[in-house]
Design a protein around this motif. Structure first.
Motif, PDB file in Angstrom:
ATOM      1  N   CYS A 164      -6.318  17.917   3.314  1.00 23.51           N
ATOM      2  CA  CYS A 164      -6.616  16.944   2.269  1.00 23.51           C
ATOM      3  C   CYS A 164      -5.642  15.781   2.290  1.00 23.51           C
ATOM      4  O   CYS A 164      -4.589  15.827   2.931  1.00 23.51           O
ATOM      5  CB  CYS A 164      -6.553  17.614   0.885  1.00 23.51           C
ATOM      6  N   HIS A 165      -6.028  14.747   1.547  1.00 26.83           N
ATOM      7  CA  HIS A 165      -5.146  13.642   1.191  1.00 26.83           C
ATOM      8  C   HIS A 165      -4.536  13.940  -0.174  1.00 26.83           C
ATOM      9  O   HIS A 165      -5.202  14.484  -1.052  1.00 26.83           O
ATOM     10  CB  HIS A 165      -5.923  12.329   1.101  1.00 26.83           C
ATOM     11  N   LEU A 166      -3.274  13.577  -0.357  1.00 29.46           N
ATOM     12  CA  LEU A 166      -2.626  13.693  -1.659  1.00 29.46           C
ATOM     13  C   LEU A 166      -1.969  12.363  -1.977  1.00 29.46           C
ATOM     14  O   LEU A 166      -1.147  11.864  -1.201  1.00 29.46           O
ATOM     15  CB  LEU A 166      -1.576  14.810  -1.650  1.00 29.46           C
ATOM     16  N   ALA A 167      -2.345  11.768  -3.095  1.00 29.26           N
ATOM     17  CA  ALA A 167      -1.804  10.467  -3.471  1.00 29.26           C
ATOM     18  C   ALA A 167      -0.301  10.557  -3.700  1.00 29.26           C
ATOM     19  O   ALA A 167       0.252  11.635  -3.985  1.00 29.26           O
ATOM     20  CB  ALA A 167      -2.500   9.958  -4.734  1.00 29.26           C
ATOM     21  N   ALA A 168       0.363   9.417  -3.575  1.00 31.40           N
ATOM     22  CA  ALA A 168       1.795   9.366  -3.851  1.00 31.40           C
ATOM     23  C   ALA A 168       2.061   9.875  -5.259  1.00 31.40           C
ATOM     24  O   ALA A 168       1.287   9.635  -6.188  1.00 31.40           O
ATOM     25  CB  ALA A 168       2.304   7.942  -3.697  1.00 31.40           C
ATOM     26  N   MET A 169       3.177  10.590  -5.420  1.00 28.48           N
ATOM     27  CA  MET A 169       3.482  11.251  -6.686  1.00 28.48           C
ATOM     28  C   MET A 169       4.653  10.577  -7.393  1.00 28.48           C
ATOM     29  O   MET A 169       5.476   9.910  -6.758  1.00 28.48           O
ATOM     30  CB  MET A 169       3.771  12.728  -6.419  1.00 28.48           C
ATOM     31  N   PRO A 170       4.747  10.742  -8.705  1.00 26.64           N
ATOM     32  CA  PRO A 170       5.791  10.056  -9.487  1.00 26.64           C
ATOM     33  C   PRO A 170       7.140  10.753  -9.400  1.00 26.64           C
ATOM     34  O   PRO A 170       7.663  11.261 -10.388  1.00 26.64           O
ATOM     35  CB  PRO A 170       5.230  10.107 -10.913  1.00 26.64           C
ATOM     36  N   GLU A 172       0.835  -1.192   0.000  1.00 23.53           N
ATOM     37  CA  GLU A 172       0.000   0.000   0.000  1.00 23.53           C
ATOM     38  C   GLU A 172       0.872   1.243   0.000  1.00 23.53           C
ATOM     39  O   GLU A 172       1.638   1.475   0.936  1.00 23.53           O
ATOM     40  CB  GLU A 172      -0.925   0.013   1.222  1.00 23.53           C
ATOM     41  N   THR A 173       0.758   2.033  -1.052  1.00 22.10           N
ATOM     42  CA  THR A 173       1.429   3.324  -1.127  1.00 22.10           C
ATOM     43  C   THR A 173       0.464   4.377  -0.604  1.00 22.10           C
ATOM     44  O   THR A 173      -0.596   4.589  -1.193  1.00 22.10           O
ATOM     45  CB  THR A 173       1.847   3.646  -2.569  1.00 22.10           C
ATOM     46  N   ARG A 174       0.807   5.067   0.477  1.00 19.69           N
ATOM     47  CA  ARG A 174      -0.208   5.805   1.232  1.00 19.69           C
ATOM     48  C   ARG A 174      -0.202   7.314   1.028  1.00 19.69           C
ATOM     49  O   ARG A 174      -1.117   7.985   1.482  1.00 19.69           O
ATOM     50  CB  ARG A 174      -0.071   5.465   2.715  1.00 19.69           C
ATOM     51  N   GLY A 175       0.779   7.873   0.370  1.00 23.86           N
ATOM     52  CA  GLY A 175       0.716   9.285   0.016  1.00 23.86           C
ATOM     53  C   GLY A 175       0.909  10.235   1.185  1.00 23.86           C
ATOM     54  O   GLY A 175       1.567   9.928   2.182  1.00 23.86           O
ATOM     55  N   TRP A 176       0.257  11.424   1.069  1.00 22.67           N
ATOM     56  CA  TRP A 176       0.501  12.544   1.967  1.00 22.67           C
ATOM     57  C   TRP A 176      -0.780  12.999   2.657  1.00 22.67           C
ATOM     58  O   TRP A 176      -1.878  12.837   2.130  1.00 22.67           O
ATOM     59  CB  TRP A 176       1.063  13.727   1.191  1.00 22.67           C
ATOM     60  N   LEU A 177      -0.599  13.616   3.831  1.00 19.88           N
ATOM     61  CA  LEU A 177      -1.657  14.334   4.527  1.00 19.88           C
ATOM     62  C   LEU A 177      -1.229  15.797   4.628  1.00 19.88           C
ATOM     63  O   LEU A 177      -0.085  16.084   4.983  1.00 19.88           O
ATOM     64  CB  LEU A 177      -1.877  13.781   5.941  1.00 19.88           C
ATOM     65  N   ALA A 178      -2.138  16.718   4.325  1.00 19.91           N
ATOM     66  CA  ALA A 178      -1.820  18.139   4.378  1.00 19.91           C
ATOM     67  C   ALA A 178      -2.599  18.818   5.498  1.00 19.91           C
ATOM     68  O   ALA A 178      -3.790  18.545   5.691  1.00 19.91           O
ATOM     69  CB  ALA A 178      -2.147  18.810   3.040  1.00 19.91           C
ATOM     70  N   PHE A 179      -1.928  19.701   6.227  1.00 19.96           N
ATOM     71  CA  PHE A 179      -2.527  20.436   7.341  1.00 19.96           C
ATOM     72  C   PHE A 179      -2.202  21.917   7.204  1.00 19.96           C
ATOM     73  O   PHE A 179      -1.136  22.299   6.712  1.00 19.96           O
ATOM     74  CB  PHE A 179      -1.986  19.937   8.685  1.00 19.96           C
ATOM     75  N   GLU A 180      -3.125  22.770   7.665  1.00 23.46           N
ATOM     76  CA  GLU A 180      -2.838  24.188   7.787  1.00 23.46           C
ATOM     77  C   GLU A 180      -1.905  24.410   8.979  1.00 23.46           C
ATOM     78  O   GLU A 180      -1.715  23.526   9.818  1.00 23.46           O
ATOM     79  CB  GLU A 180      -4.128  24.986   7.988  1.00 23.46           C
ATOM     80  N   GLY A 181      -1.361  25.620   9.060  1.00 19.93           N
ATOM     81  CA  GLY A 181      -0.455  25.936  10.150  1.00 19.93           C
ATOM     82  C   GLY A 181      -1.110  25.922  11.515  1.00 19.93           C
ATOM     83  O   GLY A 181      -0.421  25.836  12.535  1.00 19.93           O
ATOM     84  N   ASP A 182      -2.467  26.002  11.554  1.00 21.57           N
ATOM     85  CA  ASP A 182      -3.173  25.927  12.830  1.00 21.57           C
ATOM     86  C   ASP A 182      -3.599  24.507  13.172  1.00 21.57           C
ATOM     87  O   ASP A 182      -4.336  24.295  14.133  1.00 21.57           O
ATOM     88  CB  ASP A 182      -4.397  26.855  12.822  1.00 21.57           C
ATOM     89  N   GLY A 183      -3.127  23.523  12.387  1.00 24.41           N
ATOM     90  CA  GLY A 183      -3.402  22.128  12.674  1.00 24.41           C
ATOM     91  C   GLY A 183      -4.634  21.558  11.988  1.00 24.41           C
ATOM     92  O   GLY A 183      -4.898  20.356  12.095  1.00 24.41           O
ATOM     93  N   ARG A 184      -5.411  22.395  11.282  1.00 24.31           N
ATOM     94  CA  ARG A 184      -6.605  21.884  10.601  1.00 24.31           C
ATOM     95  C   ARG A 184      -6.209  21.013   9.411  1.00 24.31           C
ATOM     96  O   ARG A 184      -5.347  21.376   8.620  1.00 24.31           O
ATOM     97  CB  ARG A 184      -7.479  23.043  10.121  1.00 24.31           C
TER      98      ARG A 184
END
Length: 408
Positions: A371-377, A356-368
């Motif tokens: 989104c999810h971002l799929a693994a990139m090439p 399972e290639t799980r990609g990225w999680l993105a957060f704002e600077g206040d911790g909110r």
């Protein structure tokens, strides 16, 4: 589970207590082969009572970020222009006018290309002097398009303007013989640097120590180090002499710094810490992740795939990697690394499981959670507000600019 930091159980509000070494105190620092002349330091517990605790459940969200399928610009694919021949890319960034800057390790130089991909200029060369590189290692684009370029041995920064003019060189005091293991350059020109010590025992009973420190714009140590537990390492008796390996699926610390943000993670926990310039914890962002236990089937799969990949090149070092004496972690890491975007967003690279290639999680600077971002090439060189710079995974080294879209 591995402790990320020393825990203080005296106060329920004191969720995490960091171990910090104060240069003003007496005592002796840990032994390390790659750092010399360290000041005397004693451990001091850093209170995080004032830290804001943010909890999140990103795995229950379907918010998704995407990147453009095709790059909007490729640097390095023009075989007729020798300035687009890269040997080993060690950093890339985008300037305020859309130009792309690329650091080439083996060429010992930094090159700038306009927003159409045309070569503009180079800076740096091989050498020992100011503005020259022994071993170019990393690149940061600062406000005003000032370029800070890491170089070692020992670790130092060469600083240039985007016009290619050399500004100055900054050496760390005390010096790092090897490159910093993480961190970066803040907008106020303070640098965050990380170093490691090796475990002293060969029986896997000790872990490396990972230290994070702050240096001012002229290289003086001002704060730290914060100490974290690194890899469990040791030697297999039947292996090559002096060959050190680590626990299979071990969790490691990682730190990144950019703008005014310092983010610290340890792969053993689904959380990240945001620190101020004094390395005090401002915020702890914890998110729900059930994790994944490592089973004997996973270990067998690792062995089989390593044998398949190595084929006829199998050697005595591979025998150590599949040795039944090599310790195995109980749980897969949660996090591989943390990256700070040019806009201050925090990007968490989830650890990939065997299937399972799980990609990225993105957060704002206040911790909110964003989104999810799929693994990139490719390898991420830089996150921007609306773009990602990727280094190609295969073939000739190239830098590719992709459009980044966030959820509406």
């Amino acid at each position: 589970m591995l402790n990320l930091f020393t825990l203080n159980r005296c106060s329920p509000a004191m969720l995490v207590a960091l171990v910090i070494f104060d240069a003003a105190c007496g005592g002796q620092p840990p032994t390390e082969s790659v750092v010399t002349d360290l000041p005397a330091m004693d451990p001091v517990t850093l209170d995080t009572t004032e830290a804001v605790i943010v909890t999140s459940d990103p795995l229950s969200s379907d918010a998704t970020c995407t990147i453009s399928e095709e790059p909007t610009l490729i640097i390095g694919d023009n075989e007729y222009d020798e300035n687009q021949w890269f040997s080993q890319i060690r950093g890339a960034g985008r300037l305020s006018d859309g130009s792309i800057v690329v650091a080439d390790r083996q060429a010992h130089e930094v090159r700038i290309f306009d927003r159409e991909g045309r070569y503009l200029r180079s800076m740096g060369r091989s050498g020992e002097g100011p503005g020259e590189f022994r071993d170019l290692w990393k690149l940061w684009v600062m406000p005003g398009d000032t370029l800070w370029v890491g170089d070692y041995r020992p670790w130092r920064y060469n600083i240039f303007t985007a016009r290619g003019e050399f500004v100055r060189q900054m050496n760390l005091k005390p010096e790092y013989l090897n490159p910093s293991r993480g961190g970066g350059v803040l907008d106020n020109r303070f640098t965050i640097n990380a170093r490691e010590t090796w475990a002293r025992k060969s029986d896997f009973s000790e872990r490396r120590s990972f230290f994070v420190e702050v240096h001012d714009p002229i290289g003086n140590l001002t704060d730290g180090p914060i100490q974290m537990q690194g890899r469990r390492q040791g030697q297999i008796s039947e292996g090559p002499p002096n060959y050190v390996t680590s626990e299979l699926y071990d969790s490691i610390p990682n730190v990144d710094a950019l703008g005014s943000t310092i983010a610290l993670v340890h792969g053993s926990r689904p959380e990240f810490l945001l620190l101020d310039q004094k390395l005090r914890v401002k915020m702890i962002v914890q998110y729900k992740d059930p994790g994944q236990e490592v089973t004997s089937a996973h270990v067998r799969q690792y062995h089989d795939r390593l044998r398949e990949r190595r084929g006829d090149d199998w050697d005595e070092y591979d025998e150590v990697r599949v040795s039944p004496k090599r310790p195995v972690a109980d749980m897969f890491p949660y996090i591989s690394s943390v990256r700070i975007g040019r806009d201050g967003r925090i990007w968490i690279n989830r650890y990939n499981l065997p299937d399972e290639t799980r990609g990225w999680l993105a957060f704002e600077g206040d911790g909110r959670f964003i989104c999810h971002l799929a693994a990139m090439p490719g390898y991420v060189q830089e996150f921007g507000a609306d773009y990602v710079l990727l280094e190609s995974e295969e073939g000739a080294p190239t830098v590719r600019v992709h459009e980044l879209k966030l959820p509406s």
